[in-house]
Design a protein around this motif. Structure first.
Motif, PDB file in Angstrom:
ATOM      1  N   ARG A  95      49.192  32.850  37.208  1.00 22.53           N
ATOM      2  CA  ARG A  95      48.438  32.743  39.056  1.00 22.53           C
ATOM      3  C   ARG A  95      47.403  32.724  39.013  1.00 22.53           C
ATOM      4  N   PHE A  96      46.522  33.116  37.343  1.00 25.21           N
ATOM      5  CA  PHE A  96      44.926  33.459  37.350  1.00 25.21           C
ATOM      6  C   PHE A  96      44.951  31.303  37.910  1.00 25.21           C
ATOM      7  N   TRP A  97      45.495  30.926  36.626  1.00 26.42           N
ATOM      8  CA  TRP A  97      45.072  29.353  36.869  1.00 26.42           C
ATOM      9  C   TRP A  97      45.126  28.683  37.755  1.00 26.42           C
ATOM     10  N   ALA A  98      46.483  29.238  38.888  1.00 30.10           N
ATOM     11  CA  ALA A  98      46.485  28.064  40.128  1.00 30.10           C
ATOM     12  C   ALA A  98      45.396  29.029  41.020  1.00 30.10           C
ATOM     13  N   LYS A  99      45.636  29.938  40.882  1.00 32.16           N
ATOM     14  CA  LYS A  99      44.393  30.437  41.615  1.00 32.16           C
ATOM     15  C   LYS A  99      42.986  29.711  41.466  1.00 32.16           C
ATOM     16  N   PHE A 100      42.544  29.314  40.136  1.00 27.44           N
ATOM     17  CA  PHE A 100      41.238  28.272  39.628  1.00 27.44           C
ATOM     18  C   PHE A 100      41.117  27.088  39.984  1.00 27.44           C
ATOM     19  N   GLY A 101      42.324  26.275  39.698  1.00 24.59           N
ATOM     20  CA  GLY A 101      42.308  24.978  40.330  1.00 24.59           C
ATOM     21  C   GLY A 101      42.263  25.047  42.016  1.00 24.59           C
ATOM     22  N   ASP A 102      42.545  26.208  42.621  1.00 27.87           N
ATOM     23  CA  ASP A 102      42.425  26.083  44.439  1.00 27.87           C
ATOM     24  C   ASP A 102      41.249  25.999  44.491  1.00 27.87           C
ATOM     25  N   ASP A 103      40.059  26.854  44.074  1.00 24.33           N
ATOM     26  CA  ASP A 103      38.742  27.565  44.115  1.00 24.33           C
ATOM     27  C   ASP A 103      38.581  26.677  43.468  1.00 24.33           C
TER      28      ASP A 103
ATOM     29  N   ILE B  64      42.895  41.256  32.352  1.00 28.68           N
ATOM     30  CA  ILE B  64      43.542  40.156  33.333  1.00 28.68           C
ATOM     31  C   ILE B  64      42.573  40.131  34.059  1.00 28.68           C
ATOM     32  N   CYS B  65      41.749  39.317  34.759  1.00 27.37           N
ATOM     33  CA  CYS B  65      41.533  38.719  35.723  1.00 27.37           C
ATOM     34  C   CYS B  65      41.586  38.237  36.984  1.00 27.37           C
ATOM     35  N   GLU B  66      40.759  38.602  38.100  1.00 33.06           N
ATOM     36  CA  GLU B  66      41.412  38.463  39.736  1.00 33.06           C
ATOM     37  C   GLU B  66      41.476  39.672  40.317  1.00 33.06           C
ATOM     38  N   SER B  67      40.980  40.305  41.151  1.00 27.81           N
ATOM     39  CA  SER B  67      41.551  41.645  41.337  1.00 27.81           C
ATOM     40  C   SER B  67      43.169  41.126  42.438  1.00 27.81           C
ATOM     41  N   LEU B  68      43.418  40.272  42.872  1.00 31.15           N
ATOM     42  CA  LEU B  68      44.574  40.468  43.353  1.00 31.15           C
ATOM     43  C   LEU B  68      45.349  40.075  42.616  1.00 31.15           C
ATOM     44  N   VAL B  69      45.504  39.134  41.268  1.00 32.83           N
ATOM     45  CA  VAL B  69      46.248  39.389  40.174  1.00 32.83           C
ATOM     46  C   VAL B  69      46.103  40.344  39.741  1.00 32.83           C
ATOM     47  N   LYS B  99      45.260  36.397  50.569  1.00 29.87           N
ATOM     48  CA  LYS B  99      44.148  35.428  50.531  1.00 29.87           C
ATOM     49  C   LYS B  99      43.447  35.385  51.704  1.00 29.87           C
ATOM     50  N   PHE B 100      44.319  34.826  52.761  1.00 30.78           N
ATOM     51  CA  PHE B 100      43.232  34.724  54.052  1.00 30.78           C
ATOM     52  C   PHE B 100      42.376  35.764  54.302  1.00 30.78           C
ATOM     53  N   GLY B 101      42.180  36.975  53.367  1.00 28.94           N
ATOM     54  CA  GLY B 101      40.889  37.438  53.783  1.00 28.94           C
ATOM     55  C   GLY B 101      40.205  37.102  53.051  1.00 28.94           C
ATOM     56  N   ASP B 102      40.493  36.689  51.645  1.00 28.16           N
ATOM     57  CA  ASP B 102      39.797  35.873  50.776  1.00 28.16           C
ATOM     58  C   ASP B 102      38.823  34.842  50.743  1.00 28.16           C
ATOM     59  N   ASP B 103      40.054  34.518  51.677  1.00 31.87           N
ATOM     60  CA  ASP B 103      39.397  32.996  51.915  1.00 31.87           C
ATOM     61  C   ASP B 103      38.183  33.181  52.953  1.00 31.87           C
ATOM     62  N   LYS B 104      38.394  34.380  53.802  1.00 31.92           N
ATOM     63  CA  LYS B 104      37.322  33.893  55.271  1.00 31.92           C
ATOM     64  C   LYS B 104      36.087  34.542  54.889  1.00 31.92           C
ATOM     65  N   LYS B 105      36.095  35.054  53.291  1.00 27.15           N
ATOM     66  CA  LYS B 105      34.981  35.807  53.188  1.00 27.15           C
ATOM     67  C   LYS B 105      34.670  34.576  52.497  1.00 27.15           C
ATOM     68  N   ARG B 106      34.744  34.011  52.082  1.00 27.69           N
ATOM     69  CA  ARG B 106      34.520  32.825  50.943  1.00 27.69           C
ATOM     70  C   ARG B 106      33.796  31.476  51.834  1.00 27.69           C
ATOM     71  N   SER B 107      34.763  31.561  53.072  1.00 27.91           N
ATOM     72  CA  SER B 107      33.909  30.414  54.244  1.00 27.91           C
ATOM     73  C   SER B 107      33.168  31.195  55.163  1.00 27.91           C
TER      74      SER B 107
END
Lengths: 209, 209
Positions: A95-103, B64-69, B99-107
């Motif tokens: 999940r981490f790497w897939a997210k990394f790729g999309d980000d 483990i990194c990334e809060s949602l992960v 994901k929507f929330g985090d993408d929204k914040k980023r944009s």
């Protein structure tokens, strides 16, 4: 099964392709609705009223959006040929790497921005045939379009972007993935893809000439 | 249990707060390492060499990194007080909205950009006490920091941003979440937060004056 499964996609969407590959690996039958992104169907706009984008998977009338969310859903509903690793830590890594790729894509970074083998591949593949081991899984599918895109760009530019000597892992994985019979038959028509990317390149080439 | 669990966080990180809340809900004991973002520890840089950011959860030596992960991982390893819905479709919805929330914040979009109740809340909460129903779950935790942030901004600006009459769902959810005893005791020190956001506002206020 009496189940209704529909996929809204475009002929070339890389995100939709993830779902196409996942459904194929799971050997599921479904109806395909090809969308024209310049004239989206009312159904698509209703099913994905937030993003108004493909892919949307509709399972027994209920829409699921976002390609990685769809992959998780498919994997959870249909247990055959698991996509995600079973081990929770390995799953977190996928999940981490897939997210990394999309980000990364969103931030316009490049997978191959340095001369070193891209980090994601060095770390995630780790010399295995596929990211998950001997069979195609979630992370292979998440990155799968890269394999197709690179080979198309190589054809257009008439040069080797991914040299097996410089990028041994990336090159090996690209071949393993692209040539896998289940994956291979799902790629968008190659001539149309070449045409599409040639057209995208045109304005830049003219400027240089 | 003989398990080693460490959380690398900063005192105010909203993403780390998600993990703090999840660990609290699961009633897990862990060691906290408070990082100074201007002088990150070698351990943090090693554990999250890709993003070099908090939060990082280290479980028996594995990061483990990334809060949602991390939330998904915690939920998978420790089954008590489930965070994600059990139903695969509900689970997909929770993942979509997070994901929507985090993408929204980023944009740089805003949750409250229109006068209407934010879509995410109208749709996801649907009149329930929490997003998942009667107990706090994944999506509440994912959006939890919004509740805290809004109440702090309201204090600084001395005005009501989320009026219960205009935003009934958002207002009710904010109160339900913020005041929950388990959540309440994990918020960063309020006076420090107020100070931090006042300092962030300063340059703009001076310009206007």
């Amino acid at each position: 099964m009496g189940e209704e499964l529909k996929l809204f996609r475009t002929w070339s969407s890389r995100y939709a392709l993830r779902v196409v590959h996942a459904l194929k690996i799971k050997d599921l039958e479904y109806e395909t609705i090809f969308e024209d992104i310049k004239n989206k169907s009312t159904s698509l706009l209703e099913y994905n009223s937030i993003h108004k984008k493909v892919p949307v998977l509709v399972h027994n009338g209920k829409p699921i959006c976002e390609s990685l969310v769809i992959l998780e859903y498919i994997d959870e509903i249909w247990k055959q040929s698991p996509l995600l690793p079973q081990d929770p830590y390995e799953k977190a890594m996928a999940r981490f790497w897939a997210k990394f790729g999309d980000d990364k894509k969103r931030s316009r970074g490049s997978y191959c921005s340095s001369s070193r083998e891209p980090q994601v591949l060095r770390r995630a593949a780790n010399g295995k045939k596929f990211f998950g081991g001997e069979t195609i899984g979630y992370l292979d599918i998440a990155f799968g379009w890269v394999a197709n895109l690179i080979s198309i760009l190589e054809e257009i530019a008439d040069l080797k972007l991914v040299d097996a000597e410089i990028f041994p892992l990336l090159s090996a994985w690209m071949n393993n993935f692209s040539d896998h019979p289940v994956i291979n038959e799902c790629w968008p028509p190659r001539d149309k893809m070449v045409e599409k990317f040639k057209a995208m390149r045109e304005p830049y080439v003219e400027k240089v000439a």
